[in-house]
Design an enzyme around this catalytic site. Structure first.
Site, short mmCIF file in Angstrom:
data_model
loop_
_atom_site.label_atom_id
_atom_site.label_comp_id
_atom_site.label_asym_id
_atom_site.label_seq_id
_atom_site.Cartn_x
_atom_site.Cartn_y
_atom_site.Cartn_z
N CYS A 11 6.15 -83.82 -51.71
CA CYS A 11 7.24 -84.07 -50.77
C CYS A 11 6.90 -85.20 -49.80
CB CYS A 11 7.55 -82.83 -49.94
SG CYS A 11 7.71 -81.32 -50.89
N ASP A 12 5.69 -85.17 -49.26
CA ASP A 12 5.37 -86.03 -48.12
C ASP A 12 4.34 -87.13 -48.40
OD1 ASP A 12 7.13 -84.58 -46.54
OD2 ASP A 12 5.61 -83.11 -46.00
N CYS B 244 2.85 -80.05 -48.62
CA CYS B 244 3.46 -80.48 -49.89
C CYS B 244 3.20 -81.96 -50.12
CB CYS B 244 4.96 -80.18 -49.87
SG CYS B 244 5.80 -80.68 -51.38
C1 LIG Z 1 7.71 -78.84 -44.72
C2 LIG Z 1 8.31 -78.88 -46.10
C3 LIG Z 1 8.82 -80.07 -46.58
C4 LIG Z 1 9.39 -80.12 -47.83
N1 LIG Z 1 9.91 -81.31 -48.27
C5 LIG Z 1 10.51 -81.35 -49.47
C6 LIG Z 1 11.10 -82.57 -49.93
O1 LIG Z 1 11.06 -83.59 -49.24
N2 LIG Z 1 11.70 -82.55 -51.14
C7 LIG Z 1 11.74 -81.43 -51.94
O2 LIG Z 1 12.31 -81.47 -53.04
N3 LIG Z 1 11.17 -80.29 -51.55
C8 LIG Z 1 10.56 -80.21 -50.33
N4 LIG Z 1 9.98 -79.05 -49.92
C9 LIG Z 1 9.99 -77.90 -50.84
C10 LIG Z 1 11.38 -77.23 -50.80
O3 LIG Z 1 11.71 -76.98 -49.45
C11 LIG Z 1 11.39 -75.95 -51.60
O4 LIG Z 1 10.98 -76.20 -52.91
C12 LIG Z 1 12.79 -75.36 -51.64
O5 LIG Z 1 13.29 -75.17 -50.33
C13 LIG Z 1 12.81 -74.03 -52.37
O6 LIG Z 1 14.11 -73.56 -52.32
P1 LIG Z 1 14.44 -72.01 -52.49
O7 LIG Z 1 15.92 -71.93 -52.36
O8 LIG Z 1 13.80 -71.48 -53.71
O9 LIG Z 1 13.72 -71.26 -51.28
P2 LIG Z 1 13.58 -71.52 -49.73
O10 LIG Z 1 14.04 -72.86 -49.30
O11 LIG Z 1 12.19 -71.11 -49.41
O12 LIG Z 1 14.59 -70.45 -49.12
C14 LIG Z 1 14.32 -69.09 -49.21
C15 LIG Z 1 15.42 -68.35 -48.51
O13 LIG Z 1 15.29 -66.96 -48.76
C16 LIG Z 1 15.52 -66.26 -47.55
N5 LIG Z 1 14.88 -64.96 -47.68
C17 LIG Z 1 13.57 -64.66 -47.88
N6 LIG Z 1 13.39 -63.34 -47.91
C18 LIG Z 1 14.61 -62.78 -47.75
C19 LIG Z 1 15.10 -61.45 -47.67
N7 LIG Z 1 14.28 -60.40 -47.79
N8 LIG Z 1 16.42 -61.25 -47.45
C20 LIG Z 1 17.28 -62.30 -47.34
N9 LIG Z 1 16.89 -63.58 -47.42
C21 LIG Z 1 15.57 -63.81 -47.59
C22 LIG Z 1 14.98 -67.17 -46.47
O14 LIG Z 1 15.55 -66.84 -45.20
C23 LIG Z 1 15.44 -68.51 -46.99
O15 LIG Z 1 16.76 -68.76 -46.58
C24 LIG Z 1 9.41 -78.96 -48.66
C25 LIG Z 1 8.87 -77.76 -48.19
C26 LIG Z 1 8.33 -77.71 -46.91
C27 LIG Z 1 7.77 -76.40 -46.40
#
Ligand SMILES: Cc1cc2nc3c(=O)[nH]c(=O)nc-3n(C[C@H](O)[C@H](O)[C@H](O)COP(=O)(O)OP(=O)(O)OC[C@H]3O[C@@H](n4cnc5c(N)ncnc54)[C@H](O)[C@@H]3O)c2cc1C
Length: 320
Positions: free
Chosen positions: A139-140, A136
């Protein structure tokens, strides 16, 4: 097989899921949230989150997610450690199967299952994850300002990430596997016109090099000539795509060709009444914690409106 009936069932425990839970719980809807295999979501895999508003000194990703969970629980969210393995959205109430055995019936479902970045699958990539390897740039990238980095990929995302990083870094090496890019013409032109981006054609990543300080270089191999070379870099960015975690919903929900759930613009409504999609699972563009949290809030408000309208309609029918 056990049965449970809930008003708002939230699938996923990232910023989108927990924000939806906070809003739904404060609206008195007693949400039940299933965490999935990655409690806390993607942010639990990173140390420094510096761009989420409200943390002037930044915050450790796992800590931030524990705070979000506590906030959701404080208002009555039931957080359950389970994986949703199947859904049945063919009728009402909606049905969700957890861990292949428990069927939960729900009046509304908020999908917050996120997306997973694709990696090359080489061991050194895992070794240096968070120590110079990132999926990302937004992000980084900031951590690599004034440094030299590489970006792997050939599509629009790779072109975008390379130009984003070119504003921060001294030089960006774009590693393209073929002798052409898949990116749109306009994005390619933007890359080609950026003085500090160098494109390496037919370049495959052989190994990411580094030491205790993190990444120090990348060894690439030209897949036409077999010639290997080392580029000194401090950051290695993957831009080869994301896979939304949405396959279990495919039978019922409209999605784009990659699997991002389609929502009615300006809302979180899917094509199935009472099913809402939030966060990265429905967002191929921004994919940030704050945007995920924002749509999580929208999902809870949409679900609340849906449930209120449904209750009123039922009362009308009962009264005649
Ligand atoms: C290494 C890294 C660093 C990052 N740094 C930043 C940053 O500094 N700032 C920033 O704004 N963004 C950052 N991001 C991006 C950010 O993490 C994502 O945009 C954000 O987490 C998305 O949120 P979300 O809730 O949509 O999904 P996610 O955080 O992906 O969470 C998805 C959830 O769904 C659950 N899930 C999936 N399938 C199922 C299922 N079948 N049943 C039940 N649960 C399920 C998973 O267990 C998880 O808990 C980073 C991403 C990464 C990978």
């Amino acid at each position: 097989m056990s049965k449970e009936e809930v008003k708002v069932l939230i699938i996923g425990s990232g910023p989108a899921g927990y924000t939806a839970a906070i809003y739904a719980a404060r609206a008195g809807l007693k949400p039940v949230l299933y965490t999935g295999a990655q409690p806390g979501g993607q942010l639990t895999t990173t140390n420094d989150v510096e761009n989420f508003p409200g943390y002037p000194n930044g915050i450790n990703g796992p800590e931030m997610m524990i705070d979000l969970q506590k906030q959701a629980e404080r208002f009555g969210t039931k957080v359950s450690y389970g994986m949703v393995t199947a859904v049945d959205f063919s009728g009402y109430p909606l049905k969700v199967t957890v861990d292949e055995k428990d069927v939960v019936t729900a009046a509304s479902v908020i999908i917050a299952t996120g997306a997973t970045a694709k990696y090359l699958g080489i061991p050194s990539e895992e070794k240096f994850n968070n120590k110079g390897v990132s999926a990302c740039a937004v992000c980084d990238g900031f951590f690599y300002r004034g440094k030299e980095v590489a970006v792997v990929g050939a599509g629009d995302s790779a072109a975008e990430e390379a130009t984003y990083l070119a504003n921060l870094c001294t030089k960006v090496h774009l590693l393209v596997r073929r002798d052409e890019m898949r990116a749109s013409k306009i994005m390619q032109q933007r890359v080609e016109k950026t003085a500090n981006i160098e494109i390496h054609w037919n370049a495959e990543t052989d190994e990411i090099l580094g030491d205790d300080s993190g990444v120090t270089g990348v060894r690439i191999v030209n897949n036409k000539t077999g010639k290997k070379s080392i580029i000194p870099i401090q950051g290695f960015f993957l831009a080869i795509g994301h896979q939304p975690n949405t396959s279990i919903f495919k039978k019922y929900l409209d999605m784009d060709e990659t699997g991002y759930i389609k929502v009615i613009p300006g809302s979180t409504k899917t094509n199935v009444e009472g099913v809402f999609a939030v966060g990265d699972a429905a967002d191929r563009v921004y994919r940030q914690a704050i945007t995920a949290a924002g749509t999580g809030c929208m999902g809870a408000l949409d679900a609340e409106k849906f449930l209120t309208a449904k209750e009123h309609a039922e009362v009308q029918v009962a009264v005649g």
